[in-house]
Design a protein around this motif. Sequence first.
Motif, PDB file in Angstrom:
ATOM      1  N   ALA A  75      38.401  43.563  50.185  1.00  0.00           N
ATOM      2  CA  ALA A  75      38.324  44.587  49.144  1.00  0.00           C
ATOM      3  C   ALA A  75      36.881  44.858  48.748  1.00  0.00           C
ATOM      4  CB  ALA A  75      39.133  44.137  47.929  1.00  0.00           C
ATOM      5  N   ALA A  76      36.070  43.802  48.646  1.00  0.00           N
ATOM      6  CA  ALA A  76      34.659  43.996  48.309  1.00  0.00           C
ATOM      7  C   ALA A  76      33.924  44.749  49.406  1.00  0.00           C
ATOM      8  CB  ALA A  76      34.003  42.636  48.054  1.00  0.00           C
ATOM      9  N   PHE A  96      33.413  41.606  27.891  1.00  0.00           N
ATOM     10  CA  PHE A  96      34.758  41.101  27.623  1.00  0.00           C
ATOM     11  C   PHE A  96      35.156  40.040  28.641  1.00  0.00           C
ATOM     12  CE2 PHE A  96      39.348  41.370  28.465  1.00  0.00           C
ATOM     13  CZ  PHE A  96      39.841  41.040  27.218  1.00  0.00           C
ATOM     14  N   ALA A  97      34.853  40.293  29.925  1.00  0.00           N
ATOM     15  CA  ALA A  97      35.201  39.327  30.964  1.00  0.00           C
ATOM     16  C   ALA A  97      34.413  38.031  30.801  1.00  0.00           C
ATOM     17  CB  ALA A  97      34.940  39.925  32.348  1.00  0.00           C
ATOM     18  N   ARG A  98      33.171  38.140  30.374  1.00  0.00           N
ATOM     19  CA  ARG A  98      32.370  36.937  30.162  1.00  0.00           C
ATOM     20  C   ARG A  98      32.960  36.076  29.053  1.00  0.00           C
ATOM     21  NH1 ARG A  98      26.001  36.668  28.278  1.00  0.00           N
ATOM     22  NH2 ARG A  98      25.836  34.384  28.296  1.00  0.00           N
ATOM     23  N   GLY A 158      36.000  37.604  41.142  1.00  0.00           N
ATOM     24  CA  GLY A 158      36.633  38.663  40.360  1.00  0.00           C
ATOM     25  C   GLY A 158      35.631  39.481  39.568  1.00  0.00           C
ATOM     26  N   THR A 159      34.584  38.826  39.068  1.00  0.00           N
ATOM     27  CA  THR A 159      33.539  39.554  38.339  1.00  0.00           C
ATOM     28  C   THR A 159      32.806  40.527  39.253  1.00  0.00           C
ATOM     29  OG1 THR A 159      33.258  37.655  36.870  1.00  0.00           O
ATOM     30  CG2 THR A 159      31.494  39.285  36.909  1.00  0.00           C
ATOM     31  N   VAL A 160      32.533  40.084  40.502  1.00  0.00           N
ATOM     32  CA  VAL A 160      31.867  40.969  41.457  1.00  0.00           C
ATOM     33  C   VAL A 160      32.740  42.190  41.752  1.00  0.00           C
ATOM     34  CG1 VAL A 160      31.004  41.148  43.820  1.00  0.00           C
ATOM     35  CG2 VAL A 160      30.528  39.100  42.475  1.00  0.00           C
ATOM     36  N   LEU A 161      34.035  41.954  41.961  1.00  0.00           N
ATOM     37  CA  LEU A 161      34.934  43.080  42.212  1.00  0.00           C
ATOM     38  C   LEU A 161      35.065  43.967  40.985  1.00  0.00           C
ATOM     39  CD1 LEU A 161      37.802  41.409  44.272  1.00  0.00           C
ATOM     40  CD2 LEU A 161      35.986  42.895  45.083  1.00  0.00           C
ATOM     41  N   LEU A 162      34.865  43.400  39.801  1.00  0.00           N
ATOM     42  CA  LEU A 162      34.928  44.202  38.583  1.00  0.00           C
ATOM     43  C   LEU A 162      33.731  45.129  38.475  1.00  0.00           C
ATOM     44  CD1 LEU A 162      36.907  44.296  36.137  1.00  0.00           C
ATOM     45  CD2 LEU A 162      35.303  42.832  34.930  1.00  0.00           C
ATOM     46  N   THR A 192      31.181  49.793  31.960  1.00  0.00           N
ATOM     47  CA  THR A 192      30.916  48.598  32.768  1.00  0.00           C
ATOM     48  C   THR A 192      30.337  47.469  31.917  1.00  0.00           C
ATOM     49  OG1 THR A 192      30.500  49.984  34.698  1.00  0.00           O
ATOM     50  CG2 THR A 192      29.731  47.708  34.787  1.00  0.00           C
ATOM     51  N   VAL A 193      29.381  47.804  31.051  1.00  0.00           N
ATOM     52  CA  VAL A 193      28.786  46.781  30.186  1.00  0.00           C
ATOM     53  C   VAL A 193      29.837  46.194  29.250  1.00  0.00           C
ATOM     54  CG1 VAL A 193      27.109  46.391  28.338  1.00  0.00           C
ATOM     55  CG2 VAL A 193      26.487  47.769  30.326  1.00  0.00           C
ATOM     56  N   LYS A 194      30.684  47.048  28.672  1.00  0.00           N
ATOM     57  CA  LYS A 194      31.728  46.561  27.767  1.00  0.00           C
ATOM     58  C   LYS A 194      32.704  45.649  28.499  1.00  0.00           C
ATOM     59  CE  LYS A 194      30.729  48.827  23.908  1.00  0.00           C
ATOM     60  NZ  LYS A 194      30.467  48.165  22.597  1.00  0.00           N
ATOM     61  N   VAL A 195      33.131  46.043  29.685  1.00  0.00           N
ATOM     62  CA  VAL A 195      34.089  45.242  30.438  1.00  0.00           C
ATOM     63  C   VAL A 195      33.484  43.906  30.854  1.00  0.00           C
ATOM     64  CG1 VAL A 195      35.423  45.139  32.582  1.00  0.00           C
ATOM     65  CG2 VAL A 195      35.419  47.221  31.225  1.00  0.00           C
TER      66      VAL A 195
END
Length: 221
Positions: free
Chosen positions: A19-20, A132-134, A92-96, A126-129
């Motif tokens: 996917a990446a 949140f993910a962090r 998952g963070t990279v794919l995000l 992107t920054v907000k997500v």
Amino acid sequence: MRRSTLITRALGSTALVCAAVALSLVFVRHDAPAPRWDMVGALGAAAVTAGAWALACRTAPPLGAAPSVAGERPPLPHRLPLPARDVGRATGTVLLVLPPLVLTRLAAGSGGVLSGLLIILVFVVTVKVLLFARGRAGQGVARSKFRVLADDATRGELHAVRVRVGEPVRMRYLQRGGKPGELDVTQFHWLVLQDGERAIRLGGDPEEVGRAALRLGGQEG
């Protein structure tokens, strides 16, 4: 719950990598004529490996209780290993991050005011997500606590009690919500650790509490 096996980890990692690669190909030969068969092939490989991963997870052996050790009780440990870093969360963070970058690259190629506004919107989202993910997936706080325990165990200053692991408990509270007829539901999950007559609550996420109950239920440690 099922065990994580070598096959499931390999198939899951392969699906994420495919996917990446499919998303990253937007930045390679972006002037290539459509259809982009390299991207289609990468997405197809990701879909096939993801399906194989789902099938492997369903056929993996169920998660059972950890083997109990008979004989004398071992002493308190003088060395505690730190938990392994979660590579899946990093992947998952990279794919995000990749999908917003892909949208930005496609918008930049079209030009115009709308593409500029789309780039700004994608950047803010992107920054907000990512923030949140962090907060949801960060392991810094947990690893720092484990590091303190490991240092205390090395110096022989670990304070611990021997307990028997009991059943998981779920407590559900219902309160009046913000609108008429609306209920606000709050749930707490914990594992009961029995120290003689005293019960100690070990809280956590529902998945972690359930996994710990399957593995350690009825055992001492």
